[in-house]
Enzyme design. Structure first.
Site, mmCIF file in Angstrom:
data_model
loop_
_atom_site.group_PDB
_atom_site.id
_atom_site.type_symbol
_atom_site.label_atom_id
_atom_site.label_comp_id
_atom_site.label_asym_id
_atom_site.label_seq_id
_atom_site.Cartn_x
_atom_site.Cartn_y
_atom_site.Cartn_z
ATOM 1 N N HIS A 17 0.837 -1.204 0.000
ATOM 2 C CA HIS A 17 0.000 0.000 0.000
ATOM 3 C C HIS A 17 0.874 1.257 0.000
ATOM 4 O O HIS A 17 0.603 2.216 -0.723
ATOM 5 C CB HIS A 17 -0.882 0.058 1.265
ATOM 6 N N LYS A 41 -17.852 -6.241 8.045
ATOM 7 C CA LYS A 41 -16.636 -7.027 7.827
ATOM 8 C C LYS A 41 -15.888 -7.163 9.150
ATOM 9 O O LYS A 41 -15.780 -6.210 9.907
ATOM 10 C CB LYS A 41 -15.748 -6.298 6.794
ATOM 11 N N ARG A 90 -1.879 -6.384 -8.407
ATOM 12 C CA ARG A 90 -0.704 -7.214 -8.128
ATOM 13 C C ARG A 90 -0.495 -8.251 -9.212
ATOM 14 O O ARG A 90 0.590 -8.426 -9.724
ATOM 15 C CB ARG A 90 -0.876 -7.936 -6.778
ATOM 16 N N SER A 128 -2.818 -7.671 3.020
ATOM 17 C CA SER A 128 -3.110 -7.565 4.457
ATOM 18 C C SER A 128 -3.476 -8.931 5.015
ATOM 19 O O SER A 128 -3.171 -9.243 6.175
ATOM 20 C CB SER A 128 -4.259 -6.586 4.693
HETATM 21 O O1 PNS Z 1 -8.657 -3.173 0.367
HETATM 22 P P1 PNS Z 1 -9.904 -3.758 -0.242
HETATM 23 O O2 PNS Z 1 -10.686 -4.511 0.807
HETATM 24 O O3 PNS Z 1 -9.587 -4.590 -1.451
HETATM 25 O O4 PNS Z 1 -10.809 -2.516 -0.722
HETATM 26 C C1 PNS Z 1 -12.068 -2.719 -1.326
HETATM 27 C C2 PNS Z 1 -12.861 -1.399 -1.432
HETATM 28 C C3 PNS Z 1 -12.916 -0.708 -0.086
HETATM 29 C C4 PNS Z 1 -12.205 -0.496 -2.428
HETATM 30 C C5 PNS Z 1 -14.283 -1.773 -1.932
HETATM 31 O O5 PNS Z 1 -14.772 -2.843 -1.174
HETATM 32 C C6 PNS Z 1 -15.268 -0.609 -1.814
HETATM 33 O O6 PNS Z 1 -15.158 0.369 -2.508
HETATM 34 N N1 PNS Z 1 -16.249 -0.755 -0.899
HETATM 35 C C7 PNS Z 1 -17.264 0.239 -0.638
HETATM 36 C C8 PNS Z 1 -18.637 -0.240 -1.180
HETATM 37 C C9 PNS Z 1 -18.638 -0.099 -2.689
HETATM 38 O O7 PNS Z 1 -18.729 0.989 -3.194
HETATM 39 N N2 PNS Z 1 -18.455 -1.242 -3.408
HETATM 40 C C10 PNS Z 1 -18.197 -1.248 -4.849
HETATM 41 C C11 PNS Z 1 -19.402 -1.384 -5.682
HETATM 42 S S1 PNS Z 1 -20.180 -2.941 -5.506
#
Ligand code: PNS
Length: 159
Positions: A17, A41, A90, A128
């Site tokens: 990150h 979560k 990645r 993570s």
């Molecule tokens: O680090 P991550 O867990 O891969 O991040 C995922 C994240 C936070 C970018 C994604 O889950 C997100 O944007 N969540 C908020 C809800 C949302 O808008 N979801 C996308 C459309 S379904």
């Protein structure tokens, strides 16, 4: 002015990150690290803990700020007047999930652009989840995260 959001769970933040944050800070005028506050979560760290760790590790960047959000990313982006999203890629395994989110977000907010940054090769395996797994067995995580946050991660498993 190019204001971009780097969203994620950051549970915990890793060298992968931080590499994306450093490189993004050179490309965009302003980078907002958006930490998802997802109560559904099961996070290792509370959103406050993740905010504090991330702020501590990014305070050296003048154009990087740290914030948290809940709900949809598109709504958060609109609320802070940003239309750029940064995501790290990645490997090809990330692609399917990422393209689905990016396209869903674009349907909901057509002005929103998702920009993918390839993760540095030396961190291409890192997540993570790997950090949490390693730490849970008492493994050495010094190659994965900055030393300042190692005690905070270890404390979660020694409680
Ligand atoms: O680090 P991550 O867990 O891969 O991040 C995922 C994240 C936070 C970018 C994604 O889950 C997100 O944007 N969540 C908020 C809800 C949302 O808008 N979801 C996308 C459309 S379904």
């Amino acid at each position: 002015m190019k204001k971009a959001i780097y969203p994620g769970s950051f549970d915990p933040i890793t060298f992968g990150h931080l590499d994306i944050i450093e490189r993004s800070s050179k490309v965009f005028d302003e980078v907002v690290i958006g930490i998802l506050n997802n109560s559904a979560k099961n996070s290792l760290f509370s959103v406050e803990e993740r905010l504090n760790m991330t702020k501590m590790l990014t305070e050296k960047y003048d154009n990087v700020t740290v914030d948290s959000f809940d709900g949809l990313l598109v709504d958060y982006a609109k609320s802070i007047d940003a239309n750029l999203i940064i995501r790290g890629l990645r490997a090809v395994t990330d692609f399917e999930y990422e393209i689905q989110i990016a396209q869903t977000n674009k349907v909901e907010y057509p002005e929103l652009e998702t920009i993918f940054m390839t993760t540095a090769l030396n961190y291409s395996y890192l997540s993570s989840t790997i950090v949490r797994e390693f730490a849970s067995y008492g493994g050495d995580i010094s190659r994965f995260v900055p030393e300042e946050i190692i005690p905070m991660i270890q404390a979660k498993y020694n409680a």
